[in-house]
Structure formats: structure tokens, C-alpha cells
Enzyme design. Structure first.
Site, PDB file in Angstrom:
ATOM      1  N   LYS A  91       0.737  -1.087   0.165  1.00  0.00           N
ATOM      2  CA  LYS A  91       0.027   0.018  -0.124  1.00  0.00           C
ATOM      3  C   LYS A  91       0.992   1.092   0.022  1.00  0.00           C
ATOM      4  O   LYS A  91       0.581   2.183  -0.919  1.00  0.00           O
ATOM      5  CB  LYS A  91      -0.805  -0.066   1.311  1.00  0.00           C
ATOM      6  CG  LYS A  91      -2.062   0.775   1.180  1.00  0.00           C
ATOM      7  CD  LYS A  91      -2.972   0.820   2.446  1.00  0.00           C
ATOM      8  CE  LYS A  91      -3.580  -0.360   2.641  1.00  0.00           C
ATOM      9  NZ  LYS A  91      -4.202  -0.564   3.804  1.00  0.00           N
ATOM     10  N   HIS A  97     -16.283  -9.071   1.102  1.00  0.00           N
ATOM     11  CA  HIS A  97     -15.210  -9.861   1.443  1.00  0.00           C
ATOM     12  C   HIS A  97     -15.530 -11.433   1.065  1.00  0.00           C
ATOM     13  O   HIS A  97     -14.434 -11.756   0.545  1.00  0.00           O
ATOM     14  CB  HIS A  97     -15.443  -9.897   3.012  1.00  0.00           C
ATOM     15  CG  HIS A  97     -14.313 -10.656   3.716  1.00  0.00           C
ATOM     16  ND1 HIS A  97     -14.474 -12.105   4.061  1.00  0.00           N
ATOM     17  CD2 HIS A  97     -13.086 -10.476   4.052  1.00  0.00           C
ATOM     18  CE1 HIS A  97     -13.619 -12.652   4.579  1.00  0.00           C
ATOM     19  NE2 HIS A  97     -12.630 -11.620   4.390  1.00  0.00           N
ATOM     20  N   GLY A 130       9.290 -43.150  -8.278  1.00  0.00           N
ATOM     21  CA  GLY A 130       7.986 -43.133  -7.722  1.00  0.00           C
ATOM     22  C   GLY A 130       8.161 -42.373  -6.244  1.00  0.00           C
ATOM     23  O   GLY A 130       8.374 -42.845  -5.418  1.00  0.00           O
TER      24      GLY A 130
HETATM   25  P1  ADP Z   1      -7.578  -2.373   3.915  1.00  0.00           P
HETATM   26  O1  ADP Z   1      -6.199  -2.961   3.717  1.00  0.00           O
HETATM   27  O2  ADP Z   1      -8.258  -3.143   4.926  1.00  0.00           O
HETATM   28  O3  ADP Z   1      -8.070  -2.162   2.567  1.00  0.00           O
HETATM   29  P2  ADP Z   1      -7.232   0.440   4.253  1.00  0.00           P
HETATM   30  O4  ADP Z   1      -6.112   0.939   4.806  1.00  0.00           O
HETATM   31  O5  ADP Z   1      -7.159   0.714   2.770  1.00  0.00           O
HETATM   32  O6  ADP Z   1      -7.427  -0.911   4.804  1.00  0.00           O
HETATM   33  O7  ADP Z   1      -8.510   1.566   4.769  1.00  0.00           O
HETATM   34  C1  ADP Z   1      -9.608   0.850   4.757  1.00  0.00           C
HETATM   35  C2  ADP Z   1     -10.756   2.027   4.282  1.00  0.00           C
HETATM   36  O8  ADP Z   1     -10.364   3.099   4.693  1.00  0.00           O
HETATM   37  C3  ADP Z   1     -10.410   2.047   2.442  1.00  0.00           C
HETATM   38  O9  ADP Z   1     -11.832   2.103   2.013  1.00  0.00           O
HETATM   39  C4  ADP Z   1      -9.940   3.370   2.549  1.00  0.00           C
HETATM   40  O10 ADP Z   1     -10.286   3.902   1.344  1.00  0.00           O
HETATM   41  C5  ADP Z   1     -10.543   4.429   3.592  1.00  0.00           C
HETATM   42  N1  ADP Z   1      -9.484   5.215   3.888  1.00  0.00           N
HETATM   43  C6  ADP Z   1      -8.163   4.944   4.235  1.00  0.00           C
HETATM   44  N2  ADP Z   1      -7.286   6.299   4.539  1.00  0.00           N
HETATM   45  C7  ADP Z   1      -8.367   7.221   4.148  1.00  0.00           C
HETATM   46  C8  ADP Z   1      -8.114   8.408   4.160  1.00  0.00           C
HETATM   47  N3  ADP Z   1      -6.926   9.006   4.413  1.00  0.00           N
HETATM   48  N4  ADP Z   1      -9.126   9.319   3.947  1.00  0.00           N
HETATM   49  C9  ADP Z   1     -10.299   8.754   3.563  1.00  0.00           C
HETATM   50  N5  ADP Z   1     -10.557   7.290   3.643  1.00  0.00           N
HETATM   51  C10 ADP Z   1      -9.531   6.425   3.923  1.00  0.00           C
HETATM   52 MG    MG Z   2      -7.859  -0.857   1.147  1.00  0.00          MG
END
Ligand code: ADP
Ligand code: MG
Ligand code: MG
Length: 886
Positions: A26, A466, A778
């Protein structure tokens, strides 16, 4: 000072997409997207090294981390013009996990961090929207309490539900600012009550609490299970991303969504996604509200309005980003985005999980589009994933009673007994039941049950839920969002729209390609191997060196295997032919006979039948090599065991019951696996092998005369441990074979070789090779005898061994390179010292297991042989081995 914190924002990033080991998937992709100019909220990444050091140093952070985080936060503040913890211009952040390998939903994330009773006022002043401010605040308390303070999520969820009920509303979005404000104080009171401590108000404390919790989540049970299932080492660790919040929950010009740049189910090149107006984070995948499609391409009547219509500008921008991402990453991407008051932000991109079918379609199409090379296309397909494709789908001609329809979330078809929880699914599967896991919706806690089930059925959730995502990754069929089903965990039953009740243990069938739930066990048909699959496999065959044969005992299996691309038969077991129909009677007569004359009489009855089988197989294989193994199992296996069966045989054979009983008992062995079997039978009863060689050679001679194609039968002698065994049996076989050729007046060349399946045979391979034209390892028996471990008995304790890490993997599944593999390598080398042109292959189950196939390539075997359905998997694994060699 070591760099532990990497910043990104405003078009610049310290890291890049190639740094996934350090930044996690990520973090690396957030850096990459920032650098290529996409709109990504500013933030920074704490490296996976911090995680590793955290665990190594008894949960202490490395020196300098605190300062580096402060510096990183400072940069975000400067870019956003906001300050963390400031009561007038507060910066809010998300704290997100993210390891090297994608582990969707396995670890934790906290959103809206930095809120307290002062800063919430700042958010209200800035946004002029108290409803939004308190919605964010209550979400923050919920997530933080669960993830960081370890409070069961139901505790606060319950208060929210109660509030909705009191106010007479169904959705969170219908609650007012005042309601949400009250919810915040109710939540805090509950936290105090349950945990005996107040909810932390200090943003600094909140931040470090969340960072610590994300690192902790690396070791939570569901993350551990996921890693085990996906072979992800524990020492990789996770990174932590701290990122400025953007808000999809600020009103009707805001939204949040997830999308795939191509359809993850079929691979079709169309932009597939779902979004929700006025929502945040996980709302889309959590199944709280029904998500809306992003575009109209596949609109069905009844679908909610598409983003294409509702927010045309943002949609156009998103399509532009889709194209940029696909060109940049040259692969299908799975993205997360948020729209804050009409402005689009990218929150994540990663290589999208897809079905095997989609994987092949995307890979071949991307070659046509000039995006990737044929080699890359081949390397993109995971050999294990092919298994999915090579499995049956519902027979279109079969009668079926569809009892419900849901979303076609993951293709394929499966039948099994209905179960309603994951533990039970696992338990029943362990007892060899086929089960269908039925849940209202699945969560990461259910993965062990999903793994054990044949298929998954959920009542809630969309194509990106999920259940859908995980099922596609596992290659299981899944019907999701089947809202018309009422699932009652208490009563352990589900009820259809028409009122039909299906109880736990009843059998249903899922068609994951059609989204159908069907009563009972519906017949299935075999897969197509044309189209994209054929294109890809043609490339595969161009790149591989190792040949792939099949293990087949019947003309039918031979034909299936040839359709799957088998280049010969590596193992034809003759004993299976002994069991069929009337034959077993003749076999038993042979075993019961007191003298050579009696045995010969019985063998004469079996000979034409075996000859017929061999002709059928030779004919199917059209001149490809066929290795036939002479009789291998102990004779005891052919005799009846129960009194009833003994009586029946006595009657048919016209002998006394007691006589048969005695025979059965006389053949009893204490350890049949190491007893009178394999070539040892050939030494004691040469007439049995003579009959088999005669059948093989007559079949070949007749076919050569009748159809005129060339056949070179390969006669294989099992369980040799000493060269003298092979020398004697070879002489016999040659004598019979020559006699047949002379009698038929045709010259059929033949090879005589042996299986190497005892450690001594591998050790003495140079001697044994003097008498062998070929070797076939085998590896099932070789693994048993090398480990001194009976495969049939190991089931009771081997799982403990794998669980406790004594063995990394079950050696009967993946060839043990270090031990058994060493014997295979040595046996091959020694054999070829004596006879450089010695043909060498393997024919255990390992021949169809990708990592074992790679090993066989590496040590220079000529071929692997595996079951018909695994032939394409072995071909692909062999191509990977050749391509990865460089
Ligand atoms: P996962 O790895 O479980 O997908 P994420 O870190 O991607 O977890 O975050 C979960 C959710 O939160 C995602 O849908 C993401 O879009 C949202 N999210 C994460 N960071 C932000 C942010 N800075 N602003 C708005 N939404 C966020
Ligand atoms: Mg995510
Ligand atoms: Mg998530």
C-alpha cells in the site's frame, strides 16, 4: 540515522513502487501514485523494518522513530495547512496497515484520528457541517475502541442500532447531527464502563496507540491464518501508513468507492466498480447499504443510479486515472477512491485479485494490446490457480431446481452440505464431507471455513464484498448478496422466498457463474480448453523444456490427458485393470491356485483382457510413449476380506470356505507396504509378469499391423532395490517380448526400465542403470520409505507437524527437496554416469505440484507425469521454471 519514515504528497515521494519490501504494497503504491501525479492525500509510511524491530526488541520502537514521525507529520501539516490536534484547523489522519503481500481486510485501519471534544469544534467551524463532524467522530470512536482498545465492536454497534430504532430510521445517514453528538457521548460512557478508563483525548496518544495497534494486528489470529494459507513469512512484517483524511461522508457531493480496472470475474476489459454517496471507508464492502455501480455498461433494471450519471465529472476523471494506472502498472488494478465535495482522491491501488478465467483472459488480451510480452503473460498465471479452470461446471442439460438467485461472485460450480459457521465447515470437511458455507456475510474470521468449503453463499454484500473477493482469490465458487434468503443461525436453517426451508446438512449446489442456488447435487461437466486457454498454453509450450506426461490407467483417462496436452503416459498401473467386472474372479483363481499349472490357467483368462486394455490405451496415445508398470500391490489386496465375500468366492471357485479363509490368512502381512509386492512378486511368480509382458507386446504388435503407427512400449518394473532383481526380470521380459515379435513377424522396439522408489535404489542407481533403459522416480513410495512414514497413517499426526512447524509442508504434497529430492538428484546423476542417454522422469503425485515440477526441471529430468487434470498445471509450472532460469 536509519530512515524509518517515508513521506509522500504534492507530487513528490521519498519512496517508489519498487520498494514494497520496505514500504509494504500500500505504501509503495501510494508513493508511486503520488509521483506519477495522481491526486493522493499527503501522508507518510513507517517501514516494515520498524515492525521487525518492534517485535525483536520486545515491542519497543527503534531510536529516532518518534522524531521522524514528528517530521513526517509536520510535512503533511504544511501541505494541508492544518495542524494535528489544533482546535481551530485540526488535521485528521488515517492510520493504515499494509504489508508486502496484499492481505485484504486481515489487518486493521483507523480513520478520522485526531478528533476530540475540542478538535471536533474546529471541524464544525471549517466545514460548517456539524452532522459530518459528529459522524466522523462517532466512526472514529467505534474504530479506535475496537482496533486499539480491543473493545468488542458489538458493544458500540448495539448503541447505534438502538439509536436508529429509537429515532425510527434505517440508515446511519438518516441520523441528525444532534443524534450523532449524543452517540459520541454514549460511546465514551460505554468505553469508560467497559474498560474502566476514559477514551483517549490526546491526539498524540491516539496516534501512537493506533500505530502500535496496526503493528500488533500483524500477529492477530486471522492474519496468521491468512499468512499460513498463502505462504507469507511472518518475518516480513507490516508497514504503517499515516495519511491525511479526505471525506466521502460530507454530504451528497461526496462518495467513496472501490473498482477494478477490468472485470475480476471474467477478465473482460470494462471498468467495474461500486460506490456509495455520503459514505466513508469500508462502507461499500461492509454491506451496510447496497452499493451503486460506477457505470451503466452492465446496468440491469433495478440497479441504483450510476456514478457516471450522478457525478459525471468525477467519473470522467476516474476513467482517466484508470487508463494511467493500467499503462503504468501494465496489469489489472484494484483501486479505492474517495470524492470530497466534488474532488476525487486516490487512496489505494494494487494488482487486483482475479479468477483463473479472468487471469488468462487479461493476460492474453494484454499481449494483443501490446502491453505485455508473451513471456510476461505466461509468468502472470499462477500454476496453482489453473486448477480452478480445470474443474467442472454444471451440466447444461441437467435438470435443476433453482431456489434462489444472488450475485455471480466467483465462478465454478460446487455441491455440498449446508453449514452455517466456519468452525463447523472446517470440522465437517476434515471428516471428508463436502460443505457449502452459508453466512449472512463473511468476515476475515471466517477464512478457515471458506478454505474448507466447496463453495460460499452469502445473503448480504456485493461483488466486492469480503466473501466475493476472498472466494475469487481461493478459486472457490461463490454466490453473494442473495438477499431473498433468510438465514437463521439459531435454527441452523435457511428459508427461500417461496418459504422452502433448507436445514443444516442438506445438500445444495451453487453455480457461481450464474449466481444460482440449486436444490440437491446437480451433475457437472468437464471444462473447455479452447479459446484464451489454448492461446496461453501454446506460449507455455514454446518456453518449457521439461516434458509432461500423465498417469492414466484407462483409454478414457488417456484421452482426457491428451486433450490437456499430455505428451505420453508416465505411469499406467496395471492392477486397476485387475479389479474390473469379471476379471477379479480370474485374478482370485490365479491367487488361490496351488500350483504353476493352476496359475497359468487363470492367467490365460486374464491375458486377453489386459491386451484389450493396452490396445485401447496405445490407440488413444497415437504413438506417444506409454510406460506400463507391471503388477505392484501385494496379492492380499485382491482377495475378499469379509466372511460373506469369502463364502461367495468359495462357492464360485468350488472350494471349501475354510480353504479360502486359510489362503486369505496366509497372505496376510504385518507390513504390506514393505512386504511381498512389486518386483518381489515377479521373482516368486515369474508367470504373472510374463503374462503381462506378453499382453503388452501382443497389443503393440497387433496395433502396428492393424493401424501402422509406431509404438515403443516402456515396460516398468516396480520396487527394485537390487540390480539382480532387475537383471533377472529383464531377461524374462526380453525373452517373452522377442517370442511375441517373432510370432507376429513384426519388429516392435521396447524399453525396459524401473521405478526408483526405495532409497537403496537411488543409492545404487549406477549399478541399476546397467539393466535399465529408463528410470521413473516413484516419489510417493520414495517419500514414504525415505521418511519411514506411512502415507496412509500419517494423516493422524502430519497436520500437527505442519501446524507446529516441524515440517514446513506436507512432504507428500510438495517434494522434499532437501531429503527426498537429494535422492532423486543423486539417482539421476548416478544413473546417467552409467548410461548417459538414460530417460528419467517422476510419476508420484508430485509430478503435478508446481514447486516440485520446478525442482524436476532444475535437476534435469526429462519429464514429469501427473494426473490428467493436472497436466496443464505441470506444463505451466515447467514453463515458469524455464523462464525463471533467466
Ligand atoms: P484495507 O487494507 O483493509 O483495505 P485501508 O487502509 O485501505 O484498509 O483502509 C480501509 C478503508 O478506509 C479504505 O476503504 C480506504 O479507502 C479508507 N481510507 C483509508 N485512508 C483514508 C483516508 N486518508 N481518507 C479517507 N478514507 C481513507
Ligand atoms: Mg484498502
Ligand atoms: Mg479494507
Amino acid at each position: 540515522m536509519k530512515k524509518y519514515v517515508f513521506s509522500f504528497g504534492d507530487g513528490k515521494a521519498d519512496g517508489s513502487g519498487s520498494m514494497r519490501e520496505l514500504l509494504g504494497g500500500k505504501g509503495a503504491n501510494l508513493a508511486e501514485m503520488t509521483a506519477i501525479g495522481l491526486p493522493v492525500p499527503a501522508g507518510f509510511t513507517l517501514t516494515t523494518e520498524v515492525c521487525t524491530e518492534f517485535y525483536r526488541n520486545n515491542r519497543h520502537y527503534p531510536d529516532g522513530l518518534v522524531e521522524q514521525v514528528k517530521e513526517g507529520l509536520g510535512k503533511v501539516e504544511a501541505q494541508m495547512g492544518k495542524t494535528f490536534g489544533d482546535p481551530t484547523q485540526p488535521l485528521l489522519v488515517s492510520v493504515r496497515s499494509g504489508s508486502r503481500a496484499s492481505m485484504p481486510g486481515m489487518m486493521d485501519t483507523v480513520l478520522n484520528l485526531g478528533l476530540n471534544d475540542q478538535t471536533v469544534q474546529g471541524v464544525i467551524d471549517q466545514s460548517g457541517d456539524p452532522r459530518f463532524a459528529y459522524d466522523s467522530y462517532r466512526r472514529f470512536i467505534q474504530m479506535y475502541s475496537n482496533v486499539v482498545l480491543d473493545l468488542e465492536s458489538a458493544k458500540l454497534e448495539h448503541i447505534l442500532e438502538q439509536m436508529k430504532e429509537d429515532k425510527g430510521v434505517h440508515l446511519d445517514t438518516e441520523l441528525s447531527a444532534a443524534d450523532l453528538k449524543q452517540l459520541v457521548s454514549l460511546f465514551k460512557k460505554k468505553v469508560q464502563e467497559e474498560l474502566g478508563q476514559g477514551f483517549p483525548e490526546d491526539p498524540e496518544e491516539q496516534l501512537w496507540g493506533a500505530i502500535g495497534a496496526v503493528f500488533d494486528s500483524w500477529m492477530n489470529p486471522r492474519a496468521i491464518t491468512y499468512r499460513k494459507l498463502n505462504d507469507i513469512p511472518a518475518d516480513w512484517g507490516t508497514a504503517v501508513n499515516v495519511q491525511s483524511m479526505v471525506f466521502g461522508n460530507m454530504g451528497d457531493d461526496c462518495a467513496t468507492g472501490v473498482a477494478f480496472t477490468r472485470d475480476p470475474s471474467t477478465g473482460e476489459n470494462y471498468f467495474y466498480g461500486e460506490y456509495l454517496v455520503n459514505a466513508q471507508g469500508e462502507d461499500v464492502v461492509a454491506g451496510i447499504r447496497t452499493p451503486q455501480p460506477i457505470n451503466k455498461a452492465k446496468h440491469k433494471p433495478g440497479d441504483l443510479p450510476a456514478m457516471e450519471d450522478v457525478m459525471p465529472d468525477c467519473y470522467a476523471q476516474l476513467v482517466g486515472i484508470r487508463d494511467i494506472l493500467e499503462k503504468h502498472y501494465r496489469d489489472m488494478q484494484d483501486i479505492e477512491f474517495t470524492i470530497e465535495t466534488g474532488k476525487l482522491y486516490m487512496l489505494q491501488t494494487r494488482t487486483g485479485k482475479r479468477t483463473a478465467h479472468a487471469a488468462i483472459h487479461i493476460a492474453t488480451e494484454m499481449v494483443q494490446e501490446g502491453l505485455i510480452s508473451e513471456k510476461e503473460a505466461v509468468l502472470r498465471i499462477d500454476p496453482n490457480q489453473l486448477d480452478q479452470l480445470l474443474h467442472p461446471s454444471l451440466d447444461p442439460k441437467a435438470e435443476k431446481q433453482v431456489i434462489a438467485k444472488g450475485l455471480p461472485a466467483s465462478p465454478g460450480a460446487a455441491s455440498g452440505k449446508v453449514v452455517f459457521n466456519a468452525d463447523e465447515a472446517e470440522e465437517m470437511a476434515r471428516l471428508k464431507n463436502k460443505v457449502i458455507l452459508v453466512r449472512v456475510e463473511t468476515s476475515p474470521e471466517d477464512i478457515h471455513g471458506m478454505h474448507a468449503a466447496q463453495g460460499i453463499l452469502t445473503a448480504r454484500g456485493g461483488m466486492t464484498s469480503h466473501a466475493a473477493v476472498v472466494a475469487r482469490g481461493m478459486g472457490k465458487c461463490c454466490v453473494a448478496g442473495c438477499g431473498e434468503l433468510k438465514i437463521d443461525y439459531e435454527k441452523q436453517q435457511l428459508t427461500t422466498k417461496s418459504g422452502q426451508v433448507i436445514k443444516r446438512g442438506e445438500i445444495i449446489t451453487l453455480d457461481g457463474s450464474a449466481g444460482e442456488v440449486i436444490l440437491g447435487d446437480v451433475p457437472k461437466v468437464q471444462p473447455e480448453v479452447s479459446g484464451d486457454f489454448a492461446i496461453l498454453m501454446a506460449w507455455v509450450d514454446k518456453f518449457r523444456r521439461l516434458k509432461v506426461r500423465t498417469n492414466a490407467d484407462t483409454p478414457h483417462d488417456s484421452r482426457v490427458a491428451r486433450e490437456f496436452g499430455a505428451e505420453g503416459i508416465g505411469l499406467c498401473r496395471t492392477e486397476h485393470m485387475f479389479f474390473e467386472g469379471e476379471r477379479i474372479q480370474a485374478v482370485r483363481e490365479m491367487i488361490l491356485a496351488d500350483d504353476l499349472e493352476g496359475r497359468k490357467k487363470a492367467l490365460a483368462k486374464i491375458m486377453p483382457m489386459q491386451k484389450g486394455d493396452f490396445k485401447g490405451i496405445f490407440r488413444e496415445m497415437k504413438g506417444l510413449p506409454v510406460t506400463i508398470r507391471l503388477l505392484d500391490p501385494p496379492l492380499h489386496e485382491f482377495l475378499p476380506q469379509t466372511d460373506d465375500d469369502v463364502a461367495e468366492l468359495a462357492a464360485v471357485a468350488g472350494v471349501k470356505f475354510s480353504e479360502v479363509r486359510e489362503h486369505v490368512e496366509a497372505l496376510h502381512e504385518f507390513n504390506p507396504m514393505l512386504g511381498h509386492r512389486g518386483c518381489r512378486l515377479g521373482i516368486t511368480y515369474p508367470e504373472v509378469y510374463d503374462m503381462q509382458v506378453q499382453a503388452i507386446m501382443e497389443a503393440a504388435c497387433e496395433l502396428v499391423k492393424e493401424e501402422g503407427f509406431e509404438i515403443v512400449p516402456e515396460i516398468m518394473i516396480p520396487l527394485v532395490c537390487h540390480v539382480n532383481e532387475l537383471r533377472i526380470l529383464r531377461e524374462n521380459a526380453v525373452q517373452v517380448a522377442e517370442e511375441v515379435c517373432n510370432r507376429f513377424g513384426v519388429r516392435v522396439d521396447y524399453l525396459i526400465g524401473t521405478m526408483i522408489e526405495l532409497p537403496r535404489a537411488a543409492l545404487m542407481a549406477d549399478k541399476i542403470a546397467r539393466e535399465a533403459d529408463f528410470f521413473s522416480f516413484g516419489t510417493n513410495d520414495l517419500t514414504q520409505t525415505t521418511y519411514g512414514l506411512s502415507r496412509d497413517d500419517a494423516g493422524h499426526f502430519l497436520p500437527d507437524y505442519v501446524e507446529r512447524g516441524v515440517f514446513k509442508k506436507d512432504p507428500f504434497v510438495a517434494l522434499d527437496r532437501a531429503g527426498v529430492g537429494q535422492l532423486v538428484r543423486m539417482g539421476t546423476e548416478k544413473g546417467r554416469q552409467t548410461r548417459p542417454d538414460l530417460k528419467v522422469g517422476i510419476c508420484g503425485e508430485h509430478g503435478g505440484e508446481p514447486s516440485s515440477v520446478v525442482f524436476c526441471h532444475e535437476i534435469g529430468l526429462d519429464y514429469v507425469s501427473c494426473s490428467p487434470y493436472r497436466v496443464p498445471i505441470a506444463r505451466l509450472a515447467a514453463a515458469h521454471a524455464a523462464l525463471q532460469e533467466g
